[in-house]
Design an enzyme around this catalytic site. Structure first.
Site, short mmCIF file in Angstrom:
data_model
loop_
_atom_site.label_atom_id
_atom_site.label_comp_id
_atom_site.label_asym_id
_atom_site.label_seq_id
_atom_site.Cartn_x
_atom_site.Cartn_y
_atom_site.Cartn_z
N ASP A 11 0.84 -1.35 0.00
CA ASP A 11 -0.03 0.03 -0.07
C ASP A 11 0.81 1.30 -0.07
O ASP A 11 1.79 1.28 0.98
CB ASP A 11 -0.81 -0.09 1.26
CG ASP A 11 -2.01 -0.83 1.18
OD1 ASP A 11 -2.21 -1.70 0.24
OD2 ASP A 11 -2.67 -1.33 2.23
N ASP A 130 -14.07 -5.02 -3.35
CA ASP A 130 -14.10 -5.13 -1.84
C ASP A 130 -15.57 -5.71 -1.44
O ASP A 130 -16.43 -4.94 -1.76
CB ASP A 130 -13.71 -3.57 -1.45
CG ASP A 130 -12.39 -3.19 -1.44
OD1 ASP A 130 -11.49 -3.94 -1.24
OD2 ASP A 130 -12.17 -2.21 -2.19
#
Lengths: 255, 200
Positions: A11, A130
């Site tokens: 990330d 997601d």
């Protein structure tokens, strides 16, 4: 023989690799190129570089670090974060990324998947999803990079991944949000369901905390790869050791 | 010092091959012209995307005949390897025809997803091939493809994905890798090194 893939996710925020729990409270883990090289050396099969603030800040990925990573590593990597136009996609692929991963923009405009596939081919277009369980059903969530902007869509995970495949996506990364960052194991029920709906590769994401979790998700859900972040960043699991253990369980791993 | 010329078909993936050559210390340039092909010491035909688009680009750039006439070592990578055959089902397009055979669509299933994506082992058929120098049987290479090259007498390594598919081909000055050597770690680097070291 095709090996199962172990995929560390980096990330990225402001040019550094960070990690938070369920998308909050980010702390800096290290420099992108150094992290990429470290994982390559430990035996990562592929990397995902996810610019977590690009989408909330309404911008695309910073090309300079894409290029810097592409120069040094000799394993494949994909780039995610805020890719909304085919020009942005082209810039990332032309600078050496192997794949691009699209999440919220594909939900806003599903035709964007077809456009990217038409221009660059299925093999480099990954759809990130997601998904969060609610009342026994799995709903797709959008804008998950920003807790204030996040919304539950009306789309069911299963409908959306099948649509993405029909539109030409080459791979799905399914992030099971109930499990994300808490290291209690992958959501093998949800992933098995997803696997049974697709004829393109499926990558598991969310929940890795122990070697047995990887074994479970490969054996129970038959996913092509398993993505994880915090267990690798925090040295809870060493990739080389992980792959050796999975090999000894009879799974095909690249050593 | 040998220099490699990459044929630029406007379809991506060139940078990562260039970076791989940089890591090996090999000089390189891009070309989109017949003269560039004629004067090349080594030719690489890279490419991701579709066979029909790539052939359209090669026709548009007038590079089909120069590539067919090339006598220097020529390596096709991924889509570039598929273009070496006579025909591809991807867009039903006639290709360069430097190798006999047809490139066929792979049919995906829940058990055997397509694209064939990830690290697969190479089954070496002819280990006396210069391009395979130093490559052991069952070495892993990184594949991403939805169409497969045939296994023919020119195939020197195959890859098993439901059935054997062509992984590395070598015939005269022409060779090809279905996988991405630039993304296949030490195995890929060795194959690129072998290609650069081939006699003219």
């Amino acid at each position: 023989m095709l090996a199962r893939r172990i995929i560390p996710c980096l990330d990225v925020r402001d040019g550094k690799v960070v990690k938070g729990v369920q998308f909050r409270n980010h702390e800096v883990v290290g420099d992108i190129v150094e992290c990429a090289l470290r994982y390559r050396d430990e035996g990562a099969d592929e990397l995902v570089l996810y610019d977590i603030t690009a989408s909330p800040e309404n911008r695309s990925v910073d090309i300079s670090w894409v290029r810097n990573v592409a120069k040094v590593i000799d394993i494949p990597f994909s780039v995610a974060g805020g890719i909304r136009t085919s020009e942005q996609a082209r810039a990332i692929l032309d600078n050496g990324a192997d794949k691009i991963s699209i999440n919220s923009p594909a939900l806003e405009n599903p035709d964007f998947i077809n456009e990217l596939v038409g221009k660059f081919g299925s093999q480099c277009i990954v759809i990130g999803v997601d998904s969060l369980e609610d009342g026994g059903r799995y709903y797709v969530h959008q804008y998950t990079g920003n807790p204030d902007a996040m919304i539950r869509t009306r789309r069911l995970m299963t409908d959306w991944i099948v649509e993405a495949e029909k539109r030409g996506a080459g791979e799905v990364v399914l992030n099971c949000m109930n499990q994300d960052g808490v290291r209690k194991g992958y959501d093998t029920n949800q992933l098995s369901l997803a696997r049974s709906m697709l004829t393109i590769p499926l990558i598991a994401s969310g929940g890795a905390g122990a070697v047995s979790h990887f074994q479970d998700v490969f054996e129970k859900s038959d996913v092509s790869g398993a993505l994880a972040a915090s267990v690798f960043h925090k040295n809870v699991i060493n990739i080389q050791d992980l792959k050796q253990e999975l090999s000894s369980c009879g799974l095909t791993m690249r050593q | 010092m040998i220099s490699v010329t990459l044929v630029d078909m406007n379809c991506g993936n060139i940078a990562s091959v260039e970076f791989a050559l940089d890591r090996l210390g090999v000089t390189h340039q891009r070309t989109q012209s017949a003269e560039g092909i004629l004067s090349a010491e080594r030719l690489i035909l890279p490419g991701v995307g579709t066979a029909s688009f790539a052939m359209q680009q090669l026709h548009h750039l007038d590079l089909v005949e120069p590539l067919r006439a090339a006598r220097q070592p020529l390596m096709g990578i991924c889509l570039g390897m598929q273009l070496l055959y006579e025909f591809s089902e991807e867009g039903d397009v006639e290709c360069l025809g430097l190798l006999k055979g047809r490139v066929e669509r792979m049919k995906g299933s829940t058990d055997l997803p397509v694209p064939h994506m990830g690290w697969s082992t190479l089954d070496i058929i002819r280990d006396d091939t210069p391009v395979l120098t130093g490559i052991e049987n069952n070495s892993f290479a990184y594949f991403v493809h939805s169409f497969a090259c045939p296994v023919t007498p020119e195939t020197v390594a195959s890859v098993d994905y439901g059935r054997p598919c062509g992984a590395i081909v070598s015939a005269g000055n022409v060779s090809g890798c279905q996988f991405h050597p630039e993304r296949s770690s030490v195995t890929g680097a060795q194959i690129l090194r072998n290609f650069v070291s081939l006699p003219c």
